[in-house]
Design a protein around this motif. Structure first.
Motif, PDB file in Angstrom:
ATOM      1  N   THR A  84      40.817 -13.052  21.663  1.00 58.84           N
ATOM      2  CA  THR A  84      42.148 -13.261  22.220  1.00 58.84           C
ATOM      3  C   THR A  84      42.534 -12.013  23.006  1.00 58.84           C
ATOM      4  N   VAL A  85      43.016 -12.208  24.231  1.00 64.51           N
ATOM      5  CA  VAL A  85      43.390 -11.108  25.124  1.00 64.51           C
ATOM      6  C   VAL A  85      44.891 -10.869  25.038  1.00 64.51           C
ATOM      7  N   PHE A  86      45.290  -9.593  24.958  1.00 62.65           N
ATOM      8  CA  PHE A  86      46.699  -9.196  24.861  1.00 62.65           C
ATOM      9  C   PHE A  86      47.032  -8.146  25.908  1.00 62.65           C
ATOM     10  N   LEU A 120      40.164 -15.892  25.409  1.00 61.43           N
ATOM     11  CA  LEU A 120      39.303 -15.240  26.381  1.00 61.43           C
ATOM     12  C   LEU A 120      38.781 -16.231  27.406  1.00 61.43           C
ATOM     13  N   GLU A 121      38.396 -17.411  26.948  1.00 60.22           N
ATOM     14  CA  GLU A 121      37.848 -18.421  27.848  1.00 60.22           C
ATOM     15  C   GLU A 121      38.866 -18.830  28.913  1.00 60.22           C
ATOM     16  N   SER A 122      40.106 -19.057  28.504  1.00 57.22           N
ATOM     17  CA  SER A 122      41.158 -19.423  29.457  1.00 57.22           C
ATOM     18  C   SER A 122      41.488 -18.263  30.389  1.00 57.22           C
ATOM     19  N   SER A 129      47.101 -16.353  30.936  1.00 61.80           N
ATOM     20  CA  SER A 129      47.143 -14.900  30.815  1.00 61.80           C
ATOM     21  C   SER A 129      48.028 -14.571  29.620  1.00 61.80           C
ATOM     22  N   PRO A 130      47.833 -13.404  29.047  1.00 62.20           N
ATOM     23  CA  PRO A 130      48.649 -13.052  27.884  1.00 62.20           C
ATOM     24  C   PRO A 130      50.104 -12.835  28.292  1.00 62.20           C
TER      25      PRO A 130
END
Length: 144
Positions: A84-86, A120-122, A129-130
């Motif tokens: 998961t991107v933040f 991450l995939e999205s 985007s986060p």
């Protein structure tokens, strides 16, 4: 092999080498994160066995390092093998402070709901985007 290192290798594999491992980020007790690069953009990866109550947790020193180095944060959850991107500034400003034991001593943590990040995939596909701080949202405009 540490969980961070195996997560970094998995990220490299899943993205066909898009995320290059720059270096490990260490404290006196060992590796606590990994600095990554993707097309000149910096990231910091942390890895946990699972997210407690749906929260991503980052050692506060990692969050500060990410903000100072303009690096987004990536949280790897081993239990379900997700990344998961933040946004690092959002985590710093809106995350909740916590403290508890790390591997060998007490540490300060910053926790934020996983829902404030994006998969991450999205993220890679450009579909998501986060969350960011509202003042940094470029799509907001002033209406008269």
């Amino acid at each position: 092999m540490t969980l961070v290192k195996s997560a970094a290798q998995e990220l490299y594999r899943r993205t066909n080498g898009e995320f290059e491992i720059v270096q490990g980020i260490n404290d006196p007790n060992g590796t606590i994160g990994a600095e990554l690069d993707r097309d000149g953009r910096g990231y910091v990866l942390v890895a946990k066995e699972y997210s407690y109550k749906g929260l991503a947790s980052f050692m506060t020193v990692i969050v500060e390092w990410a903000v100072n180095n303009d690096c987004q944060l990536i949280f790897y959850e081993d239990r379900n093998e997700t990344f998961t991107v933040f946004d690092e500034r959002l985590v710093q400003q809106e995350g909740d402070d916590s403290h508890g034991s790390s591997k060998k001593e007490m540490a300060e943590w910053t926790e934020i709901p996983c829902s404030r990040g994006c998969s991450l995939e999205s993220y890679i596909a450009g579909r998501a985007s986060p969350d960011t701080l509202s003042g940094e949202n470029e799509t907001l405009t002033v209406y008269k």
